[in-house]
Design a protein around this motif. Structure first.
Motif, short mmCIF file in Angstrom:
data_model
loop_
_atom_site.label_atom_id
_atom_site.label_comp_id
_atom_site.label_asym_id
_atom_site.label_seq_id
_atom_site.Cartn_x
_atom_site.Cartn_y
_atom_site.Cartn_z
N THR A 74 26.16 33.47 57.91
CA THR A 74 26.50 32.36 56.97
C THR A 74 26.04 31.23 57.69
O THR A 74 25.08 30.23 57.01
CB THR A 74 27.90 32.40 56.54
OG1 THR A 74 28.26 33.59 56.04
CG2 THR A 74 28.00 31.15 55.89
N ASP A 75 26.19 30.91 58.93
CA ASP A 75 25.76 29.82 59.65
C ASP A 75 24.36 29.99 59.89
O ASP A 75 23.48 28.58 59.66
CB ASP A 75 26.11 29.79 61.08
CG ASP A 75 27.64 29.49 61.23
OD1 ASP A 75 28.10 28.90 60.29
OD2 ASP A 75 28.34 29.79 62.21
N LEU A 76 23.57 30.92 59.87
CA LEU A 76 22.08 31.10 59.88
C LEU A 76 21.54 30.59 58.37
O LEU A 76 20.51 29.96 58.25
CB LEU A 76 21.59 32.25 60.20
CG LEU A 76 21.38 32.65 61.58
CD1 LEU A 76 21.26 34.09 62.19
CD2 LEU A 76 20.48 31.70 62.72
N ALA A 77 22.40 30.92 57.42
CA ALA A 77 21.92 30.33 55.92
C ALA A 77 21.91 28.93 55.97
O ALA A 77 21.21 28.23 55.26
CB ALA A 77 22.80 31.11 54.94
N VAL A 78 22.91 28.41 56.60
CA VAL A 78 23.25 26.90 56.78
C VAL A 78 22.06 26.39 57.38
O VAL A 78 21.46 25.08 57.08
CB VAL A 78 24.49 26.67 57.26
CG1 VAL A 78 24.51 24.92 57.60
CG2 VAL A 78 25.69 26.83 56.37
N VAL A 79 21.61 27.12 58.37
CA VAL A 79 20.23 26.53 59.15
C VAL A 79 19.08 26.18 58.29
O VAL A 79 18.37 25.56 58.39
CB VAL A 79 20.10 27.58 60.32
CG1 VAL A 79 18.79 27.13 61.03
CG2 VAL A 79 21.21 27.05 61.60
N GLY A 80 19.05 27.57 57.26
CA GLY A 80 18.14 27.59 56.39
C GLY A 80 18.08 26.34 55.31
O GLY A 80 17.20 25.87 54.99
N ILE A 81 19.24 26.05 55.03
CA ILE A 81 19.27 24.64 54.08
C ILE A 81 18.88 23.76 55.02
O ILE A 81 18.12 22.77 54.34
CB ILE A 81 20.97 24.47 53.84
CG1 ILE A 81 21.25 25.66 52.84
CG2 ILE A 81 21.12 23.04 53.35
CD1 ILE A 81 20.75 25.37 51.54
N HIS A 82 19.06 23.32 56.13
CA HIS A 82 18.88 22.26 56.87
C HIS A 82 17.25 22.25 57.14
O HIS A 82 16.33 21.19 57.02
CB HIS A 82 19.41 22.29 58.18
CG HIS A 82 20.79 21.69 58.40
ND1 HIS A 82 21.01 20.63 58.25
CD2 HIS A 82 22.12 22.50 58.62
CE1 HIS A 82 22.43 20.23 58.49
NE2 HIS A 82 22.99 21.52 58.46
N ARG A 83 16.60 23.44 57.13
CA ARG A 83 15.10 23.59 57.37
C ARG A 83 14.36 23.54 56.13
O ARG A 83 13.21 23.59 55.93
CB ARG A 83 14.74 24.91 57.81
CG ARG A 83 15.13 24.76 59.31
CD ARG A 83 15.00 26.20 60.14
NE ARG A 83 13.54 26.41 60.13
CZ ARG A 83 12.93 27.78 60.12
NH1 ARG A 83 13.88 28.63 59.99
NH2 ARG A 83 11.78 27.92 60.06
N ARG A 84 15.31 23.62 54.84
CA ARG A 84 14.58 23.70 53.74
C ARG A 84 13.99 24.91 53.41
O ARG A 84 12.97 24.81 52.44
CB ARG A 84 13.85 22.19 53.13
CG ARG A 84 14.55 21.04 53.32
CD ARG A 84 13.74 19.79 52.93
NE ARG A 84 14.59 18.76 52.41
CZ ARG A 84 14.99 17.61 53.28
NH1 ARG A 84 14.25 17.48 54.25
NH2 ARG A 84 15.74 16.71 52.84
N ASP A 85 14.49 25.76 53.91
CA ASP A 85 13.86 27.21 53.75
C ASP A 85 14.69 28.05 52.93
O ASP A 85 15.43 28.82 53.47
CB ASP A 85 13.60 27.95 55.31
CG ASP A 85 12.82 29.06 55.35
OD1 ASP A 85 12.74 29.82 54.27
OD2 ASP A 85 12.35 29.64 56.28
N VAL A 86 14.32 28.08 51.53
CA VAL A 86 15.07 28.88 50.58
C VAL A 86 14.99 30.27 50.83
O VAL A 86 15.99 31.18 50.69
CB VAL A 86 14.80 28.52 49.05
CG1 VAL A 86 15.53 29.58 48.32
CG2 VAL A 86 14.81 27.11 49.14
#
Length: 134
Positions: free
Chosen positions: A66-78
């Motif tokens: 889940t934290d890695l998914a949040v990282v994806g949000i920050h990177r704008r990587d859907v």
């Protein structure tokens, strides 16, 4: 070397007898979560990826994912968001853990600004449904 790294480096004879639960096995996941809270997803991602190669319980693995998914949000990587969130949802389905549901609910807060993307909107609905059934 930081305090937690020194504790992690202690040999078996130096353990505390159980009163202190930290044994170093959570170092990467905790470091990643802290970096994420500090707004440093670049540093969080490396620590969280290192945590994933450790043996983790379902709950701990889902938290890291889940934290890695949040990282994806920050990177704008859907794609990254979807990959990690879907895997965490799968673990939630396996375990029926309220902890995982709460962690995924925290992800929903980060999804809100991206609801115009159909995949993100669908993910949000899946997490909401998971929370209602838990």
């Amino acid at each position: 070397m930081g305090f937690t790294q020194k504790v992690h480096a202690l040999d078996g004879g130096s353990r505390n007898g159980g009163w202190l639960r930290f044994d170093g096995s959570r170092l990467f996941e905790e470091r990643g979560a802290c970096y994420l809270r500090l707004g440093r997803p670049d540093l969080a991602e490396d620590a969280l990826a290192s945590a994933l190669v450790q043996p983790l319980s379902l709950r701990r693995r889902a938290a890291v994912l889940t934290d890695l998914a949040v990282v994806g949000i920050h990177r704008r990587d859907v794609d990254q968001v979807m990959h990690y969130a879907e895997t965490a949802i799968g673990l939630a389905d396996q375990s029926n853990s309220g902890f995982i549901g709460k962690k995924l609910d925290g992800l929903r807060e980060h999804l809100a600004p991206h609801m115009s993307d159909d995949r993100i909107s669908s993910l949000d609905h899946r997490i909401a449904a998971l929370s209602r059934t838990a």
